[in-house]
Write a protein that holds these residues in place. Sequence first.
Motif, short mmCIF file in Angstrom:
data_model
loop_
_atom_site.label_atom_id
_atom_site.label_comp_id
_atom_site.label_asym_id
_atom_site.label_seq_id
_atom_site.Cartn_x
_atom_site.Cartn_y
_atom_site.Cartn_z
N ALA A 83 -39.93 -11.63 17.48
CA ALA A 83 -39.59 -11.66 16.06
C ALA A 83 -38.21 -11.07 15.82
O ALA A 83 -37.46 -11.53 14.95
N VAL A 84 -37.85 -10.05 16.59
CA VAL A 84 -36.51 -9.46 16.48
C VAL A 84 -35.46 -10.46 16.93
O VAL A 84 -34.40 -10.61 16.30
N ALA A 85 -35.74 -11.15 18.04
CA ALA A 85 -34.80 -12.15 18.54
C ALA A 85 -34.58 -13.26 17.52
O ALA A 85 -33.45 -13.70 17.29
N ALA A 86 -35.67 -13.70 16.88
CA ALA A 86 -35.55 -14.74 15.86
C ALA A 86 -34.74 -14.24 14.66
O ALA A 86 -33.92 -14.98 14.10
N ALA A 87 -34.95 -12.99 14.28
CA ALA A 87 -34.22 -12.43 13.14
C ALA A 87 -32.73 -12.33 13.45
O ALA A 87 -31.89 -12.55 12.56
N LEU A 88 -32.39 -12.00 14.68
CA LEU A 88 -30.98 -11.90 15.06
C LEU A 88 -30.31 -13.27 15.06
O LEU A 88 -29.10 -13.38 14.79
N ALA A 89 -31.07 -14.32 15.37
CA ALA A 89 -30.50 -15.67 15.38
C ALA A 89 -30.37 -16.26 13.99
O ALA A 89 -29.53 -17.15 13.76
N ALA A 90 -31.17 -15.80 13.05
CA ALA A 90 -31.23 -16.39 11.71
C ALA A 90 -29.87 -16.45 10.99
O ALA A 90 -29.54 -17.48 10.38
N PRO A 91 -29.05 -15.40 11.02
CA PRO A 91 -27.76 -15.49 10.32
C PRO A 91 -26.86 -16.59 10.85
O PRO A 91 -26.14 -17.24 10.08
N PHE A 92 -26.90 -16.81 12.15
CA PHE A 92 -26.06 -17.87 12.73
C PHE A 92 -26.56 -19.24 12.28
O PHE A 92 -25.75 -20.14 11.98
N LEU A 93 -27.87 -19.42 12.23
CA LEU A 93 -28.43 -20.68 11.75
C LEU A 93 -28.09 -20.90 10.28
O LEU A 93 -27.81 -22.03 9.86
N PRO A 105 -26.23 -17.99 19.32
CA PRO A 105 -27.67 -17.87 19.57
C PRO A 105 -28.11 -18.65 20.81
O PRO A 105 -29.07 -18.25 21.48
N ALA A 106 -27.42 -19.76 21.11
CA ALA A 106 -27.79 -20.53 22.30
C ALA A 106 -27.59 -19.69 23.56
O ALA A 106 -28.44 -19.67 24.46
N CYS A 107 -26.46 -18.98 23.64
CA CYS A 107 -26.21 -18.13 24.80
C CYS A 107 -27.09 -16.89 24.78
O CYS A 107 -27.44 -16.35 25.83
N GLY A 108 -27.46 -16.45 23.59
CA GLY A 108 -28.37 -15.32 23.49
C GLY A 108 -29.75 -15.60 24.05
O GLY A 108 -30.49 -14.67 24.42
N LEU A 158 -42.22 -20.85 25.38
CA LEU A 158 -41.05 -20.36 24.67
C LEU A 158 -39.92 -21.39 24.71
O LEU A 158 -39.24 -21.63 23.71
N PHE A 159 -39.73 -22.01 25.86
CA PHE A 159 -38.70 -23.03 26.00
C PHE A 159 -39.03 -24.25 25.14
O PHE A 159 -38.15 -24.83 24.50
N LEU A 160 -40.32 -24.61 25.11
CA LEU A 160 -40.73 -25.74 24.28
C LEU A 160 -40.49 -25.43 22.80
O LEU A 160 -39.99 -26.28 22.06
N ALA A 161 -40.83 -24.21 22.39
CA ALA A 161 -40.59 -23.82 21.00
C ALA A 161 -39.11 -23.82 20.68
O ALA A 161 -38.69 -24.21 19.58
N TRP A 162 -38.29 -23.42 21.64
CA TRP A 162 -36.84 -23.40 21.48
C TRP A 162 -36.28 -24.80 21.26
O TRP A 162 -35.49 -25.04 20.34
N LEU A 163 -36.72 -25.76 22.06
CA LEU A 163 -36.25 -27.13 21.93
C LEU A 163 -36.75 -27.77 20.64
O LEU A 163 -36.00 -28.46 19.94
N LEU A 164 -38.02 -27.55 20.32
CA LEU A 164 -38.57 -28.10 19.08
C LEU A 164 -37.88 -27.49 17.86
O LEU A 164 -37.61 -28.17 16.87
N GLY A 165 -37.59 -26.20 17.95
CA GLY A 165 -36.88 -25.54 16.86
C GLY A 165 -35.50 -26.10 16.65
O GLY A 165 -35.06 -26.29 15.51
N TYR A 166 -34.82 -26.40 17.75
CA TYR A 166 -33.49 -27.02 17.63
C TYR A 166 -33.59 -28.36 16.93
O TYR A 166 -32.78 -28.67 16.04
#
Length: 246
Positions: free
Chosen positions: A97-107, A131-134, A38-46
Motif C-alpha cells: 500500500a505504501v508503494a502504491a501511494a508513492l507511485a500515485a503522484p506520478f500517475l 514508478p516503472a523503475c521503482g 504482483l507482476f500480473l497486477a502491475w501489467l493490468l494496472g498499466y
Amino acid sequence: MSTVRRWIPNQHGAWAMLAVPYLAGVLIGSPNWLQLPLFLAWLLGYCAVFHVEQWVRLRRASRNPRAAARHRRPALVFGSAALACGLPLLSVAPWLAVAAALAAPFLAVNVHYARRNRERALANGLVAVVPACGMLLVALRAGGGPVAGGLAPALACLLYFAGTVPYVKTMIRERNSEAYRRGSVAYHALALLAAGLLSPWLAVPFAGYLARAALLPGRGIGVPAVGAVEVGCSLLLLGFLVGVYG
C-alpha cells in the motif's frame, strides 16, 4: 484481433520499461511466488491507466464522443482485474500500500498531461519512468530482499530509461531537431559518468547507449528498427544488472 488491438496499449516502448526493472528486482533477489500475481497486477494496472488517460484525453481533444467512450470499458475491466490480483496481496504484504501511494503522484501527473493532450511532452515521459523503475525495489522486497540493496540498480534503470525518452524523440518526432540531439547526447554522457560511479561494469552498456544516441539519429532508421535496438539495449541492461548485483 481488432478487439485485442483496441484493448492492448499501443505504446510498444513501454513494455520494456515495465518488464526490465521488475525482472531485475526478481533476479537480483530471491524469486518468490508473491512476485507472480504482483507482476500480473502491475501489467493490468498499466493497461487500466493507459485507457483512463486516453478516456480523459479524448473527452476534450475529440469531437466524437465515441472516441473517448471506447476506452471506458477496457479501463473498467483492466482496473477491476488489477484490483482482483492486487488487493489480496495486501493481506500478505501490507507494505505494498505504501508503494502504491508513492507511485500515485506520478500517475496523477501523467493523467494531467493526458487531459491537456500533451502525452508526448518530454516531462511527462520522464515522470512515467520513475514508478516503472521503482518497481525494481518492489519486486526485490517481494522476494524478501533488502530495499537498500536495490537502490543502485534502480538508479541505473532510471538513468537508462530516462535517456530513452529524449533519444527516441531524436529518432522519430524530433528527428530534425539539432537541439534535441545535442541534449540527448549530453544527457547520455552524464549518465555514463553516473553509471560508472555506481559500478565500473555499468560503464560498458552505458558507453554503448551514448554511442547509439550520438551516431544513430539522422540516419533514416525506421521505427521497427528503433524498437528492436531498444529491446536489445534493455536486455543488455538487465544482463549487466543481474551480473553486477545478483
